[in-house]
Motif scaffolding. Structure first.
Motif, PDB file in Angstrom:
ATOM      1  N   SER A 180      29.335   2.563  37.131  1.00 54.57           N
ATOM      2  CA  SER A 180      29.463   1.603  36.038  1.00 54.57           C
ATOM      3  C   SER A 180      28.270   1.806  35.103  1.00 54.57           C
ATOM      4  O   SER A 180      27.408   2.649  35.336  1.00 54.57           O
ATOM      5  CB  SER A 180      29.479   0.178  36.600  1.00 54.57           C
ATOM      6  N   PHE A 181      28.226   1.015  34.058  1.00 58.24           N
ATOM      7  CA  PHE A 181      27.092   1.101  33.143  1.00 58.24           C
ATOM      8  C   PHE A 181      25.827   0.686  33.892  1.00 58.24           C
ATOM      9  O   PHE A 181      25.860  -0.151  34.794  1.00 58.24           O
ATOM     10  CB  PHE A 181      27.301   0.189  31.938  1.00 58.24           C
ATOM     11  N   ASP A 182      24.710   1.280  33.514  1.00 58.88           N
ATOM     12  CA  ASP A 182      23.450   1.001  34.202  1.00 58.88           C
ATOM     13  C   ASP A 182      23.079  -0.473  34.121  1.00 58.88           C
ATOM     14  O   ASP A 182      22.602  -1.060  35.090  1.00 58.88           O
ATOM     15  CB  ASP A 182      22.327   1.850  33.616  1.00 58.88           C
ATOM     16  N   ARG A 183      23.287  -1.088  32.961  1.00 54.18           N
ATOM     17  CA  ARG A 183      22.924  -2.501  32.813  1.00 54.18           C
ATOM     18  C   ARG A 183      23.810  -3.397  33.683  1.00 54.18           C
ATOM     19  O   ARG A 183      23.365  -4.404  34.207  1.00 54.18           O
ATOM     20  CB  ARG A 183      23.003  -2.908  31.356  1.00 54.18           C
ATOM     21  N   VAL A 184      25.072  -3.027  33.861  1.00 55.64           N
ATOM     22  CA  VAL A 184      25.966  -3.785  34.742  1.00 55.64           C
ATOM     23  C   VAL A 184      25.477  -3.665  36.180  1.00 55.64           C
ATOM     24  O   VAL A 184      25.432  -4.644  36.924  1.00 55.64           O
ATOM     25  CB  VAL A 184      27.420  -3.276  34.605  1.00 55.64           C
ATOM     26  N   TRP A 185      25.096  -2.463  36.571  1.00 55.82           N
ATOM     27  CA  TRP A 185      24.603  -2.235  37.930  1.00 55.82           C
ATOM     28  C   TRP A 185      23.320  -3.032  38.182  1.00 55.82           C
ATOM     29  O   TRP A 185      23.185  -3.707  39.196  1.00 55.82           O
ATOM     30  CB  TRP A 185      24.350  -0.747  38.124  1.00 55.82           C
ATOM     31  N   ILE A 186      22.408  -2.990  37.247  1.00 63.24           N
ATOM     32  CA  ILE A 186      21.146  -3.719  37.389  1.00 63.24           C
ATOM     33  C   ILE A 186      21.400  -5.223  37.401  1.00 63.24           C
ATOM     34  O   ILE A 186      20.832  -5.970  38.207  1.00 63.24           O
ATOM     35  CB  ILE A 186      20.162  -3.325  36.262  1.00 63.24           C
ATOM     36  N   GLY A 187      22.281  -5.698  36.511  1.00 65.45           N
ATOM     37  CA  GLY A 187      22.592  -7.124  36.460  1.00 65.45           C
ATOM     38  C   GLY A 187      23.280  -7.612  37.724  1.00 65.45           C
ATOM     39  O   GLY A 187      22.961  -8.689  38.240  1.00 65.45           O
ATOM     40  N   SER A 188      24.217  -6.833  38.237  1.00 64.83           N
ATOM     41  CA  SER A 188      24.900  -7.246  39.464  1.00 64.83           C
ATOM     42  C   SER A 188      23.939  -7.214  40.655  1.00 64.83           C
ATOM     43  O   SER A 188      24.004  -8.074  41.534  1.00 64.83           O
ATOM     44  CB  SER A 188      26.123  -6.374  39.723  1.00 64.83           C
TER      45      SER A 188
END
Length: 162
Positions: A65-73
């Protein structure tokens, strides 16, 4: 041919004595030095509960997934796990400790004052029972099985093919 690019890695290697000498003045100026947190599970009873984000949600190399989605999750997972654990332990720790203390106290009392005296009494009586049991076995069971063995040993089985 092509343009070749080289990567150069640099690293600083410090001797352990030199590292501790260089950091000592910094630590002494701060005043407060925090000790490491105590291990509340020294026997590693709950090793199976050491679950991280990567143990639950993992993306293989082929799908990301997008890096920001991964970090946010990842942040949401850790935050919710932390908050709910703190909330549930705040609500349940003292009552559960009380109930478990009561249960283990009763079990200890029963084991110490009932179970072990009964077992020790049986262990004291068992040598006598063992002698009686052995004599009963020698008088009744052994002759029966010897005679059955002699009767059954005279049987012969032959197989023939038609």
């Amino acid at each position: 041919m092509g343009l070749e690019k080289e990567k150069s890695d640099t690293s600083i290697i410090m001797d352990e004595d030199e590292f501790t000498r260089s950091i000592e003045p910094i630590l002494s100026k701060q005043g407060k030095v925090y000790a490491a947190a105590q291990d509340r599970d020294p026997n590693d009873i709950n090793a199976h509960l050491k679950v991280g984000f990567e143990d639950v949600i993992a993306e293989p190399i082929s799908t990301h997934s997008f890096d920001r989605v991964w970090i946010g999750s990842h942040a949401a997972f850790e935050l919710v796990k932390f908050i709910f654990y703190r909330l549930l332990t705040t609500l349940l720790a003292v009552p559960m400790a009380f109930i478990l203390g009561l249960v283990f106290g009763v079990l200890s009392c029963i084991h110490i004052w009932l179970v072990m005296p009964v077992i020790q009494s049986f262990m004291m009586v068992l040598p006598s029972v063992q002698i009686v049991w052995r004599s009963l076995t020698d008088m009744f069971v052994t002759p029966l099985f010897h005679s059955m063995g002699k009767v059954l040993s005279s049987i012969q089985v032959k197989t023939t093919e038609n």
